[in-house]
Design a protein around this motif. Sequence first.
Motif, PDB file in Angstrom:
ATOM      1  N   ARG A 183       0.839  -1.212   0.000  1.00 11.42           N
ATOM      2  CA  ARG A 183       0.000   0.000   0.000  1.00 11.42           C
ATOM      3  C   ARG A 183       0.866   1.250   0.000  1.00 11.42           C
ATOM      4  O   ARG A 183       0.558   2.238  -0.682  1.00 11.42           O
ATOM      5  CB  ARG A 183      -0.933  -0.006   1.220  1.00 11.42           C
ATOM      6  N   GLN A 187       1.018   4.302  -2.925  1.00  8.46           N
ATOM      7  CA  GLN A 187       0.933   5.745  -2.698  1.00  8.46           C
ATOM      8  C   GLN A 187       2.165   6.453  -3.232  1.00  8.46           C
ATOM      9  O   GLN A 187       2.063   7.545  -3.816  1.00  8.46           O
ATOM     10  CB  GLN A 187       0.746   6.034  -1.204  1.00  8.46           C
ATOM     11  N   ARG A 195       1.862   6.731  -6.980  1.00  3.07           N
ATOM     12  CA  ARG A 195       0.934   7.805  -7.362  1.00  3.07           C
ATOM     13  C   ARG A 195       1.608   9.175  -7.272  1.00  3.07           C
ATOM     14  O   ARG A 195       1.451  10.023  -8.157  1.00  3.07           O
ATOM     15  CB  ARG A 195      -0.321   7.774  -6.487  1.00  3.07           C
ATOM     16  N   ARG A 196       2.358   9.393  -6.207  1.00  2.00           N
ATOM     17  CA  ARG A 196       3.046  10.685  -6.071  1.00  2.00           C
ATOM     18  C   ARG A 196       4.068  10.871  -7.184  1.00  2.00           C
ATOM     19  O   ARG A 196       4.163  11.955  -7.784  1.00  2.00           O
ATOM     20  CB  ARG A 196       3.719  10.772  -4.691  1.00  2.00           C
ATOM     21  N   LEU A 242      -3.162   6.499 -13.291  1.00  5.91           N
ATOM     22  CA  LEU A 242      -3.422   6.390 -11.854  1.00  5.91           C
ATOM     23  C   LEU A 242      -4.366   5.249 -11.518  1.00  5.91           C
ATOM     24  O   LEU A 242      -4.394   4.780 -10.376  1.00  5.91           O
ATOM     25  CB  LEU A 242      -4.006   7.706 -11.326  1.00  5.91           C
ATOM     26  N   GLU A 289      -2.155  -0.140  -8.490  1.00  2.00           N
ATOM     27  CA  GLU A 289      -2.090  -1.346  -7.642  1.00  2.00           C
ATOM     28  C   GLU A 289      -1.764  -2.594  -8.456  1.00  2.00           C
ATOM     29  O   GLU A 289      -1.135  -3.527  -7.952  1.00  2.00           O
ATOM     30  CB  GLU A 289      -3.406  -1.536  -6.887  1.00  2.00           C
ATOM     31  N   HIS A 332      -8.255  -1.633  -6.602  1.00  2.68           N
ATOM     32  CA  HIS A 332      -7.459  -0.802  -5.694  1.00  2.68           C
ATOM     33  C   HIS A 332      -7.254  -1.470  -4.335  1.00  2.68           C
ATOM     34  O   HIS A 332      -6.579  -0.906  -3.471  1.00  2.68           O
ATOM     35  CB  HIS A 332      -8.110   0.567  -5.519  1.00  2.68           C
ATOM     36  N   LYS A 344      -7.538   7.763  -9.880  1.00  5.19           N
ATOM     37  CA  LYS A 344      -7.563   7.390  -8.467  1.00  5.19           C
ATOM     38  C   LYS A 344      -6.514   8.149  -7.652  1.00  5.19           C
ATOM     39  O   LYS A 344      -5.338   8.208  -8.004  1.00  5.19           O
ATOM     40  CB  LYS A 344      -7.311   5.883  -8.331  1.00  5.19           C
ATOM     41  N   GLY A 345      -6.984   8.754  -6.557  1.00  6.84           N
ATOM     42  CA  GLY A 345      -6.092   9.470  -5.663  1.00  6.84           C
ATOM     43  C   GLY A 345      -6.095  10.971  -5.858  1.00  6.84           C
ATOM     44  O   GLY A 345      -5.577  11.709  -5.023  1.00  6.84           O
ATOM     45  N   GLU A 388     -11.046  12.053 -10.262  1.00  9.34           N
ATOM     46  CA  GLU A 388     -11.824  10.835 -10.046  1.00  9.34           C
ATOM     47  C   GLU A 388     -13.241  10.974 -10.589  1.00  9.34           C
ATOM     48  O   GLU A 388     -13.987  11.870 -10.209  1.00  9.34           O
ATOM     49  CB  GLU A 388     -11.886  10.496  -8.556  1.00  9.34           C
ATOM     50  N   GLU A 425      -2.632  15.906  -0.795  1.00 12.04           N
ATOM     51  CA  GLU A 425      -3.694  14.958  -0.448  1.00 12.04           C
ATOM     52  C   GLU A 425      -3.113  13.550  -0.256  1.00 12.04           C
ATOM     53  O   GLU A 425      -3.494  12.829   0.666  1.00 12.04           O
ATOM     54  CB  GLU A 425      -4.749  14.913  -1.559  1.00 12.04           C
ATOM     55  N   LEU A 426      -2.186  13.188  -1.121  1.00 11.40           N
ATOM     56  CA  LEU A 426      -1.635  11.838  -1.084  1.00 11.40           C
ATOM     57  C   LEU A 426      -0.654  11.642   0.075  1.00 11.40           C
ATOM     58  O   LEU A 426      -0.266  10.498   0.367  1.00 11.40           O
ATOM     59  CB  LEU A 426      -0.937  11.517  -2.416  1.00 11.40           C
TER      60      LEU A 426
END
Length: 275
Positions: free
Chosen positions: A13, A17, A20-21, A39, A43, A216, A246-247, A252, A273-274
């Motif tokens: 997990r 994250q 995503r960043r 995005l 996963e 996800h 996502k994220g 979204e 946010e992330l």
Amino acid sequence: MEKISDVTMEHLRERAQWVRRETLKIHGIAPETRVASSLSDVEIFVALYYGNILRFKPSNPLWPGRDRLIISKGHGSISLYPILADLGYFDRSELERVCQEGSILGGIPDTMIPGYETINGSLGHGLGVACGMALALRKQGSDAHVFVLVGDGELYEGSVWEAVMFAAHHNLGNLTAIIDNNKICMLDLCSRIIDLQPLEQKFSAFNWHVDSIDGHDIEAVMQSLTGMKQDQGRPKVVIANTVKGKGVLSLENDTLCHIKSLSRAEIAAALEELQ
């Protein structure tokens, strides 16, 4: 496969994250990249590469014993760039030069990138290529597995369904398709363009083993892909139900997120946010 540290769900997990960043940072460097598409499949990539599912050697990308990953939705795989750099396929400095002159990393991935098996700028061909690889590997007596990542909008292409029939006819048990089912194509919801439902029944009718999961939920992704690789009876498909963008709340489920680029301020807010 080169040794990867012990896998825990919490670690995976965290990796998701981080990816995503890093994907958002790449988008800041290269706004032409398709960030929302990249995005939704995070996963999936994290499970394959950090979850000990794929067999690979970054020091030898063309190692004959490797499992193959065909990324048919090439535009939506920018999120794979930080993973490949992190694993040592190429130097991390390349992530600072995406889409710039002299860089190996473009908006549409090229086979010059270590770790990419094929060029997939034109949609609808990845599953057919994967079928050919799976059949050839079986004839060679190899135990390598072939995975192929397909976008749901890509399922509008007739060549995809030709490949679905081919795989079933040849009983390609060493092939697993993964559908990034984010339900949004380029300009609208898939349900309003051509409704793909009932997707599970369509693949079942072609004698594929079907699993439908939350794309996800990293634990669900891990369990499904691990099980599919072990089942060599017939071709398999994992329908990963995901959220496009996502994220990033501003992306979204935005029906136009596929073609949207984020401003630097929006990227900064999303990164916050992330965290």
